[in-house]
Design an enzyme around this catalytic site. Structure first.
Site, PDB file in Angstrom:
ATOM      1  N   ALA A 104      -0.906 -22.394  74.147  1.00 15.56           N
ATOM      2  CA  ALA A 104      -0.440 -23.477  73.294  1.00 15.56           C
ATOM      3  C   ALA A 104       1.076 -23.435  73.134  1.00 15.56           C
ATOM      4  O   ALA A 104       1.729 -24.467  73.005  1.00 15.56           O
ATOM      5  CB  ALA A 104      -1.091 -23.360  71.930  1.00 15.56           C
ATOM      6  N   CYS A 105       1.618 -22.237  73.149  1.00 15.26           N
ATOM      7  CA  CYS A 105       3.035 -22.070  72.846  1.00 15.26           C
ATOM      8  C   CYS A 105       3.930 -22.597  73.949  1.00 15.26           C
ATOM      9  O   CYS A 105       5.125 -22.719  73.776  1.00 15.26           O
ATOM     10  CB  CYS A 105       3.327 -20.602  72.591  1.00 15.26           C
ATOM     11  SG  CYS A 105       2.277 -19.975  71.293  1.00 15.26           S
ATOM     12  N   THR A 106       3.368 -22.899  75.116  1.00 12.69           N
ATOM     13  CA  THR A 106       4.190 -23.465  76.174  1.00 12.69           C
ATOM     14  C   THR A 106       3.946 -24.966  76.311  1.00 12.69           C
ATOM     15  O   THR A 106       4.559 -25.625  77.121  1.00 12.69           O
ATOM     16  CB  THR A 106       3.885 -22.803  77.541  1.00 12.69           C
ATOM     17  OG1 THR A 106       2.516 -23.002  77.844  1.00 12.69           O
ATOM     18  CG2 THR A 106       4.171 -21.323  77.507  1.00 12.69           C
ATOM     19  N   LYS A 160       9.067 -25.166  67.649  1.00 11.67           N
ATOM     20  CA  LYS A 160       8.791 -23.785  67.227  1.00 11.67           C
ATOM     21  C   LYS A 160       9.125 -23.549  65.757  1.00 11.67           C
ATOM     22  O   LYS A 160       8.835 -22.490  65.214  1.00 11.67           O
ATOM     23  CB  LYS A 160       9.587 -22.804  68.084  1.00 11.67           C
ATOM     24  CG  LYS A 160       9.326 -22.911  69.566  1.00 11.67           C
ATOM     25  CD  LYS A 160       8.016 -22.260  69.952  1.00 11.67           C
ATOM     26  CE  LYS A 160       7.835 -22.267  71.460  1.00 11.67           C
ATOM     27  NZ  LYS A 160       6.576 -21.685  71.861  1.00 11.67           N
TER      28      LYS A 160
END
Lengths: 125, 404
Positions: B338-340, A99
């Site tokens: 996408a973030c997972t 992230k």
């Protein structure tokens, strides 16, 4: 996966919203990548008097946006410009490695808002 | 991964709701009971001629019969036990491709297959094979015209899944099989998400190889199987002592196989009633998630879908945020955002059905299971509009008139 501080800022975001008569607006990211942030600032006597954000994105994207508004509020523009991505991540007790790049755009949005303010000021003169 | 989240946001609750059965299922207590003797006190090697070995050999053959019966395989010898669906898919694809290289070097798969099908095919393209991916329509159905066009005399294997775990779409397997057999190719079907939920008949549907996994029917993890029709030319991927007719060497995972057998037996008995129950829950949940929320959509087909699959998407917000908010209220779900993902790319399945990146980002997947109840579905339906509202208020993409 996320620190308690990240989750706190995600669940209870600080300074969420927009400033209708903002002095500067910065928008970074794009919805295709999954992260889009906009930061609105109000400037008084060279200081960030008020700041608000709106974010489309994951937990980290929301938390970093919230955190950057807390870090920048009340700071002079010069001080606020020095707030970097790692300052935001550190203040949140760290971010997951994946992230760090994609969802840590909040400092960039702040810098874009300050730049927008300076541009507008210049145009006024 | 998310379990501590609820504590730090000060939620008071005693119950958590699990709706992520595509990712992992609990082991049925009856399965565990059947396995225990084979962990505690029965331990002979099934390859040994003495009574200790013959005892375990017998247990494995009983399990093999149960797994064979669930898919109406013609004989129990068609079942090869593996370590799970990924190994079964690898064995089917590499095993057929290498063994039939003299017949041709062309493979076909659909664009929405699991990574354990896509990546072996991709790997084989570095070893002299050609692989063609067949697109799907907006519902996730394989384009049959396209499949027919791509099939050549060089094609040895076509790999199409039975039901898609992410969007639930069930393929017309029999129709596909007739087309594939018309060109003398083999049809491999990855039935990981479907087997145990919908009745599968490998003979009636013309399936040459079929992948199935134990945990997906409440059996233990680390065990699966590949069905291989008699006469299919398959070579081993794992070489060694020659277990499983030389097609999968390695001492058998005894408790795992026994548990898998029990799970298959229970699935065969309970599928008719349980799948009907799940379909009702599924349809109620889909309606309850979509009806009260504007700019919300179903992923996949409304009726030709797995009984436990609820895949929806909401515009202007992002999937991981939805999952975190759901988890804060005790609900475990999944997302193709996408973030997972480890890759930071939205799911290839959602892209495959034609969703744009920004559309795929707002996806949420609920996969139901045995312990889910009407009350749990009601709870999720109740909290979802609030979650969407909170995240839309935060999103710069939300049209202003939507929040008024």
């Amino acid at each position: 996966m996320y620190s308690k501080k990240v989750m706190d800022h995600f669940r209870n975001p600080r300074n969420m919203g927009e400033i209708p008569d903002a002095d500067g607006v910065g928008t970074v990211g794009n919805p295709v990548c999954g992260d889009l942030m906009s930061v609105h600032i109000k400037v008084k006597d060279g200081r960030i008097n008020d700041i608000k954000f709106k974010t489309f994105g994951c937990g980290a994207a929301v938390a970093t946006s919230s955190m950057v508004t807390e870090l920048a509020k009340g700071k002079t523009l010069e001080e606020a410009e020095k707030i970097g991505r790692s300052d935001v991540a550190d203040s949140l007790g760290g971010l997951p490695k994946v992230k760090m790049h994609c969802s840590n755009l909040a400092a960039d949005a702040l810098h874009a808002a300050i730049e927008d303010y300076r541009k507008k000021k210049k145009a006024e003169r | 991964m998310w379990s501590w989240v609820s504590e730090c946001v000060g939620m008071s609750r005693t119950k958590r709701i699990y709706m992520d059965h595509a990712a992992g299922r609990p082991v049925d207590p009856r399965v565990l009971k059947a396995m225990l003797p084979y962990i505690k006190s029965v331990y002979g090697n099934p390859s040994s001629p003495h009574s200790f070995g013959q005892e375990t050999k017998q247990a494995i053959e009983v399990a093999r019969t149960k797994v064979a019966e669930l898919i109406n395989a013609e004989r129990e010898e068609s079942i090869i036990f593996t370590s799970g669906a990924t190994e079964s898919n690898n064995l089917a694809i590499k095993g057929v491709a290498y063994r039939n290289k003299d017949q041709g070097t062309h493979l076909i798969m659909s664009g929405v297959e699991h990574m354990s099908v896509l990546n072996p095919c991709k790997f084989l393209t570095t070893r002299g094979f050609k692989a063609t991916s067949i697109p799907v329509d907006q519902y996730g159905f394989v384009n049959l015209t396209n499949l027919e066009e791509e099939l050549t005399s060089e094609t040895t294997l076509v790999s199409i899944m039975y039901g898609n775990g992410e969007i639930g779409t069930i393929q017309p397997v029999k129709e596909i099989s007739q087309m594939v057999h018309g060109k003398n190719a083999y049809l491999h079907v990855d039935a990981t998400a479907a087997n145990g939920q919908v009745p599968i008949d490998v003979r009636e549907e013309g399936i040459d190889l079929l992948t199935t996994s134990s945990n997906d029917m409440y059996g233990p993890r680390g065990v699966g199987a590949l069905y291989v029709r008699k006469g299919v030319r398959l070579g081993p991927v794992t070489h060694g002592g020659g277990q499983e007719w030389g097609l999968r060497s390695g001492t058998e995972n005894l408790p795992g196989i026994v548990g898998f057998g029990k799970a298959a037996e229970i699935a065969a008995e309970e599928m008719p009633t349980e799948s009907k129950r799940l379909e009702k829950l599924r349809d109620r949940l889909i309606k309850g998630l979509l009806d009260p929320v504007p700019h919300s959509f179903l992923n996949g087909h409304p009726t030709k879908r797995l009984p436990n699959n609820v895949a929806v998407r909401y515009s202007f917000i992002e999937g991981e945020s939805i999952l975190l908010d759901l988890d804060a209220r005790g609900v475990a779900a999944s997302s193709g955002s996408a973030c997972t993902a480890k890759t930071l790319e939205p799911s290839h399945v959602l892209r495959g059905i034609g969703l744009k990146h920004e559309e795929a980002h707002g996806s949420v997947l609920f996969t139901l299971g045995k312990q889910n109840t009407e009350e749990e579905v009601s709870y999720v339906i109740r909290i979802m509009p609030e979650i969407v509202k909170r995240l839309r208020e935060m999103s710069p993409l939300t049209p202003k008139e939507l929040m008024e």
